[in-house]
Design a protein around this motif. Structure first.
Motif, PDB file in Angstrom:
ATOM      1  N   GLU A  39       0.830  -1.199   0.000  1.00 31.52           N
ATOM      2  CA  GLU A  39       0.000   0.000   0.000  1.00 31.52           C
ATOM      3  C   GLU A  39       0.868   1.255   0.000  1.00 31.52           C
ATOM      4  OE1 GLU A  39      -3.248   0.807   0.065  1.00 31.52           O
ATOM      5  OE2 GLU A  39      -3.932  -1.229  -0.277  1.00 31.52           O
ATOM      6  N   ALA A  40       1.897   1.253   0.856  1.00 34.13           N
ATOM      7  CA  ALA A  40       2.777   2.419   0.942  1.00 34.13           C
ATOM      8  C   ALA A  40       3.493   2.654  -0.383  1.00 34.13           C
ATOM      9  CB  ALA A  40       3.795   2.224   2.072  1.00 34.13           C
ATOM     10  N   ASP A  41       3.989   1.564  -0.992  1.00 37.09           N
ATOM     11  CA  ASP A  41       4.661   1.695  -2.282  1.00 37.09           C
ATOM     12  C   ASP A  41       3.709   2.215  -3.346  1.00 37.09           C
ATOM     13  OD1 ASP A  41       7.037   0.832  -1.241  1.00 37.09           O
ATOM     14  OD2 ASP A  41       6.835  -1.232  -1.947  1.00 37.09           O
ATOM     15  N   SER A  42       2.454   1.724  -3.321  1.00 39.80           N
ATOM     16  CA  SER A  42       1.466   2.154  -4.298  1.00 39.80           C
ATOM     17  C   SER A  42       1.215   3.647  -4.197  1.00 39.80           C
ATOM     18  CB  SER A  42       0.157   1.383  -4.091  1.00 39.80           C
ATOM     19  OG  SER A  42      -0.886   1.959  -4.849  1.00 39.80           O
ATOM     20  N   GLN A  43       1.016   4.133  -2.979  1.00 39.04           N
ATOM     21  CA  GLN A  43       0.744   5.561  -2.833  1.00 39.04           C
ATOM     22  C   GLN A  43       1.968   6.383  -3.206  1.00 39.04           C
ATOM     23  OE1 GLN A  43      -0.368   7.110   1.044  1.00 39.04           O
ATOM     24  NE2 GLN A  43      -1.746   8.576   0.044  1.00 39.04           N
ATOM     25  N   THR A  81       6.138  12.538  -1.341  1.00 38.45           N
ATOM     26  CA  THR A  81       7.449  12.102  -1.825  1.00 38.45           C
ATOM     27  C   THR A  81       8.259  13.256  -2.390  1.00 38.45           C
ATOM     28  OG1 THR A  81       6.533  11.508  -3.993  1.00 38.45           O
ATOM     29  CG2 THR A  81       6.596   9.776  -2.307  1.00 38.45           C
ATOM     30  N   GLY A  82       7.752  14.487  -2.246  1.00 39.03           N
ATOM     31  CA  GLY A  82       8.604  15.641  -2.522  1.00 39.03           C
ATOM     32  C   GLY A  82       8.309  16.446  -3.768  1.00 39.03           C
ATOM     33  N   ALA A  83       7.138  16.278  -4.383  1.00 39.07           N
ATOM     34  CA  ALA A  83       6.840  17.053  -5.593  1.00 39.07           C
ATOM     35  C   ALA A  83       6.936  18.545  -5.325  1.00 39.07           C
ATOM     36  CB  ALA A  83       5.441  16.703  -6.119  1.00 39.07           C
ATOM     37  N   GLY A  84       6.279  19.006  -4.250  1.00 37.68           N
ATOM     38  CA  GLY A  84       6.322  20.422  -3.920  1.00 37.68           C
ATOM     39  C   GLY A  84       7.688  20.849  -3.431  1.00 37.68           C
ATOM     40  N   THR A  85       8.306  20.029  -2.588  1.00 39.97           N
ATOM     41  CA  THR A  85       9.638  20.363  -2.067  1.00 39.97           C
ATOM     42  C   THR A  85      10.626  20.621  -3.196  1.00 39.97           C
ATOM     43  OG1 THR A  85       9.332  19.147   0.013  1.00 39.97           O
ATOM     44  CG2 THR A  85      11.588  19.444  -0.760  1.00 39.97           C
ATOM     45  N   ASP A 105       7.735   6.080   4.921  1.00 37.10           N
ATOM     46  CA  ASP A 105       7.972   5.628   3.550  1.00 37.10           C
ATOM     47  C   ASP A 105       8.079   6.815   2.602  1.00 37.10           C
ATOM     48  OD1 ASP A 105       7.664   2.672   3.977  1.00 37.10           O
ATOM     49  OD2 ASP A 105       5.693   3.306   4.632  1.00 37.10           O
ATOM     50  N   HIS A 106       7.177   7.776   2.744  1.00 36.05           N
ATOM     51  CA  HIS A 106       7.216   8.949   1.870  1.00 36.05           C
ATOM     52  C   HIS A 106       8.474   9.769   2.098  1.00 36.05           C
ATOM     53  CE1 HIS A 106       2.550   8.988   1.263  1.00 36.05           C
ATOM     54  NE2 HIS A 106       3.142   7.936   0.734  1.00 36.05           N
ATOM     55  N   LEU A 107       8.852   9.951   3.357  1.00 42.61           N
ATOM     56  CA  LEU A 107      10.042  10.742   3.643  1.00 42.61           C
ATOM     57  C   LEU A 107      11.301  10.066   3.106  1.00 42.61           C
ATOM     58  CD1 LEU A 107       9.182  11.939   7.261  1.00 42.61           C
ATOM     59  CD2 LEU A 107       9.087  13.273   5.142  1.00 42.61           C
ATOM     60  N   HIS A 108      11.344   8.744   3.190  1.00 40.32           N
ATOM     61  CA  HIS A 108      12.477   8.012   2.618  1.00 40.32           C
ATOM     62  C   HIS A 108      12.543   8.235   1.109  1.00 40.32           C
ATOM     63  CE1 HIS A 108      15.397   4.824   1.935  1.00 40.32           C
ATOM     64  NE2 HIS A 108      14.592   4.340   1.001  1.00 40.32           N
ATOM     65  N   ARG A 109      11.388   8.136   0.445  1.00 41.81           N
ATOM     66  CA  ARG A 109      11.344   8.351  -1.007  1.00 41.81           C
ATOM     67  C   ARG A 109      11.724   9.803  -1.338  1.00 41.81           C
ATOM     68  NH1 ARG A 109       8.284   5.717  -5.453  1.00 41.81           N
ATOM     69  NH2 ARG A 109       7.777   4.083  -3.939  1.00 41.81           N
ATOM     70  N   VAL A 126      11.119  15.826   8.449  1.00 45.76           N
ATOM     71  CA  VAL A 126      10.603  15.707   9.808  1.00 45.76           C
ATOM     72  C   VAL A 126       9.361  14.833   9.766  1.00 45.76           C
ATOM     73  CG1 VAL A 126       9.586  16.916  11.774  1.00 45.76           C
ATOM     74  CG2 VAL A 126      11.472  17.973  10.493  1.00 45.76           C
ATOM     75  N   ARG A 127       9.374  13.749  10.530  1.00 50.95           N
ATOM     76  CA  ARG A 127       8.198  12.891  10.640  1.00 50.95           C
ATOM     77  C   ARG A 127       7.373  13.364  11.829  1.00 50.95           C
ATOM     78  NH1 ARG A 127       7.905   6.354  11.785  1.00 50.95           N
ATOM     79  NH2 ARG A 127       5.793   6.032  10.938  1.00 50.95           N
ATOM     80  N   ALA A 128       6.149  13.777  11.551  1.00 52.84           N
ATOM     81  CA  ALA A 128       5.338  14.360  12.624  1.00 52.84           C
ATOM     82  C   ALA A 128       3.861  14.194  12.322  1.00 52.84           C
ATOM     83  CB  ALA A 128       5.680  15.846  12.789  1.00 52.84           C
ATOM     84  N   ASP A 129       3.076  14.150  13.394  1.00 51.79           N
ATOM     85  CA  ASP A 129       1.624  14.115  13.323  1.00 51.79           C
ATOM     86  C   ASP A 129       1.128  15.544  13.524  1.00 51.79           C
ATOM     87  OD1 ASP A 129      -1.070  13.905  13.722  1.00 51.79           O
ATOM     88  OD2 ASP A 129      -0.952  12.485  15.396  1.00 51.79           O
ATOM     89  N   LEU A 130       0.674  16.173  12.454  1.00 53.70           N
ATOM     90  CA  LEU A 130       0.288  17.573  12.515  1.00 53.70           C
ATOM     91  C   LEU A 130      -1.067  17.786  13.179  1.00 53.70           C
ATOM     92  CD1 LEU A 130       1.515  18.685   8.985  1.00 53.70           C
ATOM     93  CD2 LEU A 130       2.651  19.016  11.184  1.00 53.70           C
ATOM     94  N   ASP A 131      -1.765  16.714  13.510  1.00 49.45           N
ATOM     95  CA  ASP A 131      -3.011  16.844  14.245  1.00 49.45           C
ATOM     96  C   ASP A 131      -2.784  16.856  15.754  1.00 49.45           C
ATOM     97  OD1 ASP A 131      -4.949  17.189  12.314  1.00 49.45           O
ATOM     98  OD2 ASP A 131      -5.192  15.045  11.958  1.00 49.45           O
TER      99      ASP A 131
END
Length: 306
Positions: A39-43, A81-85, A105-109, A126-131
């Motif tokens: 699932e993570a790879d798919s997204q 995965t960094g399109a905007g970055t 997974d996204h941060l690694h990619r 930075v891995r964080a829960d913004l909620d």
């Protein structure tokens, strides 16, 4: 964000993941962990294809941003995965970006993509829960949130947090896609014309229940949070044909992901027709079609902290 149906129920182009990460492979059977990895790879694959196919449109948005001076400190909220970055780093060559997401997974990619682009030294992830509790992001000149705000449990609180985080005079850019792109002609496939529209209608119904802020008008909410809206625009996307090979993969991956959120609500004939399109090796595979287009809209709001 309610986790109903597999993650395809999310709009997949939403990279926000403002919620806490779920460590599914801790103490779970290997098969479940493998499913989570798939699932993570798919997204992540969709987000990378999204970046590749829509790169020109993303660049037009970053070029439009009404910044008063070139920002040096940028935060990308729900960076995926960094399109905007990467687009922001190209637009502002003196800037550095803090890229925030809940998905490891996204941060690694993203880090891998930044290395490939030669800008890894200008990115901090930075891995964080913004909620919940926000990390220390400094006082950025520009905060970018693409397809992320509608995933937040309390978007109004998030907007106030952004206002308080921004440097005085800093800009907040909100980018939202109008859901999954459309790819097929209206009369396709031949045996079930209009299939794609029915798939979108089913997904829209699901999102209305589980992602209520999707499609919101963020302008009034930005103003209510104490920010001054200084620009708004709609970017229309209509790509091809002819098109790059990536468009076929983008269509296949996107509709495959969409299927997970709508399979139970589609008519059996529609589901069978969709599965024929999604059979990558089959003669009716959507990836083999030469009549695909990428059709969607992006709405952008720019708001400044006084």
């Amino acid at each position: 964000m309610t986790h109903a149906a597999p993650h395809a129920a999310h709009d997949a182009h939403g990279h926000a993941h403002g919620h806490a990460p779920h460590d599914h492979d801790h103490g779970t059977p290997k098969a479940t962990a493998s499913h989570h990895d798939a699932e993570a790879d798919s997204q992540a694959d969709i987000l990378d294809l999204d970046a590749e196919v829509l790169a020109e449109h993303t660049a037009s948005i970053t070029a439009w941003l009404p910044v008063e001076a070139a920002p040096r400190h940028i935060v990308d909220l729900g960076c995926g995965t960094g399109a905007g970055t990467l687009a922001l780093l190209r637009r502002f060559p003196e800037a550095e970006v803090i890229a925030v997401d809940t998905s490891a997974d996204h941060l690694h990619r993203l880090r891998r993509n930044a290395e490939a682009a030669g800008v890894a030294g200008r990115v901090r992830t930075v891995r964080a829960d913004l909620d919940t509790r926000w990390p220390d992001l400094g006082s950025p000149d520009l905060v970018w949130a693409s397809a992320s705000l509608h995933h937040m449990a309390d978007p109004e609180r998030t907007l106030r947090q952004v206002r308080d985080t921004l440097a005085p005079g800093g800009l907040f850019a909100v980018v939202e896609l109008a859901g999954f792109p459309r790819f097929l002609p209206e009369d396709a496939p031949a045996e079930r014309p209009g299939l794609e529209e029915r798939c979108h209608a089913a997904l829209d119904h699901h999102h209305a229940e589980h992602v209520p802020h999707r499609g919101a008008d963020w302008g009034p909410m930005l103003s209510a949070a104490g920010l001054t809206v200084v620009g708004e625009r709609v970017v229309t996307v209509n790509i091809g044909p002819p098109h790059a090979e990536a468009v076929g993969r983008y269509a296949l991956t996107s509709l495959t992901r969409m299927r997970g959120g709508i399979a139970e609500t589609l008519a059996p004939e529609d589901l069978a027709a969709l599965d024929r399109l999604l059979d990558a090796e089959g003669p009716d595979s959507i990836a083999r079609r030469d009549d695909l287009t990428v059709r969607t809209e992006r709405t952008v709001w720019a708001a400044r902290r006084a």
